[in-house]
Design a protein around this motif. Sequence first.
Motif, PDB file in Angstrom:
ATOM      1  N   CYS A 132       0.824  -1.206   0.000  1.00 17.72           N
ATOM      2  CA  CYS A 132       0.000   0.000   0.000  1.00 17.72           C
ATOM      3  C   CYS A 132       0.857   1.256   0.000  1.00 17.72           C
ATOM      4  O   CYS A 132       0.344   2.368   0.053  1.00 17.72           O
ATOM      5  CB  CYS A 132      -0.932   0.007   1.210  1.00 17.72           C
ATOM      6  SG  CYS A 132      -1.949  -1.467   1.288  1.00 17.72           S
ATOM      7  N   GLY A 153       1.388   6.396  -1.613  1.00 20.26           N
ATOM      8  CA  GLY A 153       0.417   5.297  -1.604  1.00 20.26           C
ATOM      9  C   GLY A 153       0.846   4.213  -2.576  1.00 20.26           C
ATOM     10  O   GLY A 153       1.840   4.334  -3.295  1.00 20.26           O
ATOM     11  N   ASP A 175      -6.005  -2.291  -9.196  1.00 23.59           N
ATOM     12  CA  ASP A 175      -6.513  -2.236  -7.827  1.00 23.59           C
ATOM     13  C   ASP A 175      -7.015  -3.603  -7.396  1.00 23.59           C
ATOM     14  O   ASP A 175      -8.007  -4.110  -7.915  1.00 23.59           O
ATOM     15  CB  ASP A 175      -7.654  -1.209  -7.779  1.00 23.59           C
ATOM     16  CG  ASP A 175      -8.088  -0.830  -6.376  1.00 23.59           C
ATOM     17  OD1 ASP A 175      -8.300  -1.749  -5.565  1.00 23.59           O
ATOM     18  OD2 ASP A 175      -8.238   0.372  -6.102  1.00 23.59           O
ATOM     19  N   GLY A 178      -7.084  -1.681  -3.060  1.00 26.02           N
ATOM     20  CA  GLY A 178      -7.071  -0.233  -2.881  1.00 26.02           C
ATOM     21  C   GLY A 178      -5.985   0.442  -3.679  1.00 26.02           C
ATOM     22  O   GLY A 178      -5.665   1.610  -3.463  1.00 26.02           O
ATOM     23  N   THR A 182      -5.873   4.269  -2.973  1.00 26.47           N
ATOM     24  CA  THR A 182      -4.926   4.717  -1.951  1.00 26.47           C
ATOM     25  C   THR A 182      -3.980   5.790  -2.494  1.00 26.47           C
ATOM     26  O   THR A 182      -3.847   6.862  -1.899  1.00 26.47           O
ATOM     27  CB  THR A 182      -4.142   3.524  -1.388  1.00 26.47           C
ATOM     28  OG1 THR A 182      -5.058   2.598  -0.792  1.00 26.47           O
ATOM     29  CG2 THR A 182      -3.138   3.978  -0.346  1.00 26.47           C
ATOM     30  N   SER A 185      -5.725   9.098  -3.175  1.00 24.86           N
ATOM     31  CA  SER A 185      -5.915   9.860  -1.948  1.00 24.86           C
ATOM     32  C   SER A 185      -4.636  10.554  -1.521  1.00 24.86           C
ATOM     33  O   SER A 185      -4.638  11.732  -1.147  1.00 24.86           O
ATOM     34  CB  SER A 185      -6.417   8.937  -0.833  1.00 24.86           C
ATOM     35  OG  SER A 185      -6.621   9.638   0.366  1.00 24.86           O
ATOM     36  N   CYS A 186      -3.515   9.847  -1.584  1.00 24.47           N
ATOM     37  CA  CYS A 186      -2.239  10.405  -1.127  1.00 24.47           C
ATOM     38  C   CYS A 186      -1.705  11.503  -2.040  1.00 24.47           C
ATOM     39  O   CYS A 186      -0.884  12.318  -1.606  1.00 24.47           O
ATOM     40  CB  CYS A 186      -1.189   9.297  -1.019  1.00 24.47           C
ATOM     41  SG  CYS A 186      -1.469   8.129   0.344  1.00 24.47           S
ATOM     42  N   THR A 393     -11.307   7.387   1.967  1.00 24.03           N
ATOM     43  CA  THR A 393     -10.495   6.346   1.344  1.00 24.03           C
ATOM     44  C   THR A 393      -9.537   5.732   2.354  1.00 24.03           C
ATOM     45  O   THR A 393      -9.390   4.513   2.431  1.00 24.03           O
ATOM     46  CB  THR A 393      -9.690   6.933   0.169  1.00 24.03           C
ATOM     47  OG1 THR A 393     -10.599   7.564  -0.745  1.00 24.03           O
ATOM     48  CG2 THR A 393      -8.924   5.850  -0.562  1.00 24.03           C
ATOM     49  N   LEU A 394      -8.884   6.594   3.135  1.00 21.79           N
ATOM     50  CA  LEU A 394      -7.912   6.175   4.138  1.00 21.79           C
ATOM     51  C   LEU A 394      -8.272   6.781   5.482  1.00 21.79           C
ATOM     52  O   LEU A 394      -8.927   7.823   5.544  1.00 21.79           O
ATOM     53  CB  LEU A 394      -6.500   6.634   3.752  1.00 21.79           C
ATOM     54  CG  LEU A 394      -6.002   6.297   2.350  1.00 21.79           C
ATOM     55  CD1 LEU A 394      -4.630   6.912   2.109  1.00 21.79           C
ATOM     56  CD2 LEU A 394      -5.971   4.798   2.142  1.00 21.79           C
ATOM     57  N   ARG A 417      -1.815  -2.566   6.390  1.00 17.74           N
ATOM     58  CA  ARG A 417      -3.068  -2.333   5.670  1.00 17.74           C
ATOM     59  C   ARG A 417      -4.221  -1.914   6.567  1.00 17.74           C
ATOM     60  O   ARG A 417      -5.326  -1.691   6.067  1.00 17.74           O
ATOM     61  CB  ARG A 417      -3.471  -3.601   4.891  1.00 17.74           C
ATOM     62  CG  ARG A 417      -2.568  -3.889   3.712  1.00 17.74           C
ATOM     63  CD  ARG A 417      -2.922  -5.202   3.037  1.00 17.74           C
ATOM     64  NE  ARG A 417      -2.180  -5.359   1.801  1.00 17.74           N
ATOM     65  CZ  ARG A 417      -0.919  -5.754   1.716  1.00 17.74           C
ATOM     66  NH1 ARG A 417      -0.264  -6.067   2.831  1.00 17.74           N
ATOM     67  NH2 ARG A 417      -0.299  -5.850   0.549  1.00 17.74           N
ATOM     68  N   LEU A 420      -6.514   1.440   5.749  1.00 21.40           N
ATOM     69  CA  LEU A 420      -7.276   1.574   4.512  1.00 21.40           C
ATOM     70  C   LEU A 420      -8.749   1.239   4.742  1.00 21.40           C
ATOM     71  O   LEU A 420      -9.070   0.335   5.512  1.00 21.40           O
ATOM     72  CB  LEU A 420      -6.747   0.619   3.444  1.00 21.40           C
ATOM     73  CG  LEU A 420      -5.461   0.959   2.708  1.00 21.40           C
ATOM     74  CD1 LEU A 420      -4.257   0.840   3.612  1.00 21.40           C
ATOM     75  CD2 LEU A 420      -5.292   0.020   1.506  1.00 21.40           C
ATOM     76  N   THR A 422     -10.542   0.514   1.935  1.00 21.12           N
ATOM     77  CA  THR A 422     -10.744   0.177   0.523  1.00 21.12           C
ATOM     78  C   THR A 422     -11.109  -1.282   0.263  1.00 21.12           C
ATOM     79  O   THR A 422     -11.797  -1.594  -0.705  1.00 21.12           O
ATOM     80  CB  THR A 422      -9.458   0.492  -0.261  1.00 21.12           C
ATOM     81  OG1 THR A 422      -8.347  -0.191   0.350  1.00 21.12           O
ATOM     82  CG2 THR A 422      -9.173   1.995  -0.261  1.00 21.12           C
TER      83      THR A 422
END
Length: 479
Positions: A132, A153, A175, A178, A182, A185-186, A393-394, A417, A420, A422
């Motif tokens: 991740c 991510g 995916d 996630g 992930t 989002s980052c 998401t996170l 993990r 997450l 996700t």
Amino acid sequence: MTDVHVLSAARLVREIRDGDRSPVVVVDALLDRIEARNDRTNAFVTVTADRARAAAREAGRAVEEGRSLGPLHGVPVAVKDLDDVAGVRTTFGSRLFEDDVADEDDEFVRRLEAAGAIVVGKTNTPEFGLGCTTDNLVVGPTGTPFDPSRIAGGSSGGAAAALADRLVPLAQGSDTGGSIRTPASCCGVFGLKPSFGRVPRMNRPNAFADHTPFSHTGPMARTVADAALMLDVMAGPDPGDPFSLPSDDADYVAATERPVDGMRVAYSPDLGIYPVEPAVREVVDEAVGALADAGATVERADPDVDCERGDVLDAFYAFAKVRWESLFDHLEEQGLDPRGADREKLRPVTVETILESDPVTTREYKRADVTRTTVYEGVVDLLREYDLLVTPTLGVEPFPHGEHPTEVDGVAVEPLRGWLLTQPFNFSGHPVGAVPAGLSADGLPVGMQVVGRRHADADVLAASAAVERERPWADDYPA
């Protein structure tokens, strides 16, 4: 004239078609930018400069000669380094394949190039995509452009970083737990985990590997409309994928212009089972209001997944470990020795997760299917009442390289993990948009998931685009 690197893919297509901008100029500008900036984030593993320039020259001739042009004509795109581009190395983020060159294109690459897209390189990923965060022994870690000392991510971290640093307008991700959402989002970009089977995947020698947990290939971009444009090209059935869906005849770009008036949205700030840091919750709480501002009805509701978050993670590991063991079996069939002589070439986390963990029994594997079923039912039941489900998401902001959260909002979590939200949607296969929700007080990106009903990819794109219209994020990217 506006600099190439800030333009959307859709605008590049228009300007190239109209003769206002040359594909050669576009590709040269982005290759120059990659050369100047890639050391900052380590987004690209391989840059295909000569190949891309040759394709750009041919794309320019096609415009000059008035030939029929594809929907992505002349637009640069990046491919994740788990997937094949003919004549280009695919390292899988592993020293075992550091110099391995692909013979053929993956199917989605063929579709992108047939539509006129130009591959400019391969983006970084953890070893075999098993992580991740994006780090490996081939080129090292990838950082978010918002703070390169922090994670981008994973496992599509290179793709997300390349987009956010404006090195390319389009990138492909994949995916399984996630790995599109992930990094989106980052890095503050948009990614779509399409419905399972929407974009065909040609896994060999095991064409049936992608169902447990569901694995997806999808588009990533800085705008929802660009991702929709890319999905229009990538989606569609292929008999080589036993799970590929028939065409839904959707116009995904048109879906981004649809209003969301009358849509009912369930907002779950933690899916009822996950800890979320206050800094994240605050941003998502505000961002979900964009759907209400756009005309949707937003109500607080959690899916009844009828299990604990530890059960979800245990089930994910049961599925994943079986799949990873099968991967190692395949490596041995190729003449490699990951359990013996080649073991020292693997990342320690790969060794610990696969080789030094207890094997999964058949009984554990089938019990994990029961957990998966309860999660699936919880999501399906909620989406009988609502059109969409929105959730973070996170549970955390991007954290420094080499660190993993052991707590989230004071609650102990599994470091690799456990932060997450996700994995439930890789159990269920629903389409999920990873939407930038905004920046935290520390200036770090926060993402939220927009989950649609089964096969309702167009609804996810419509809602994601509505959020973008109400709360545009284009100006959030670092200068």
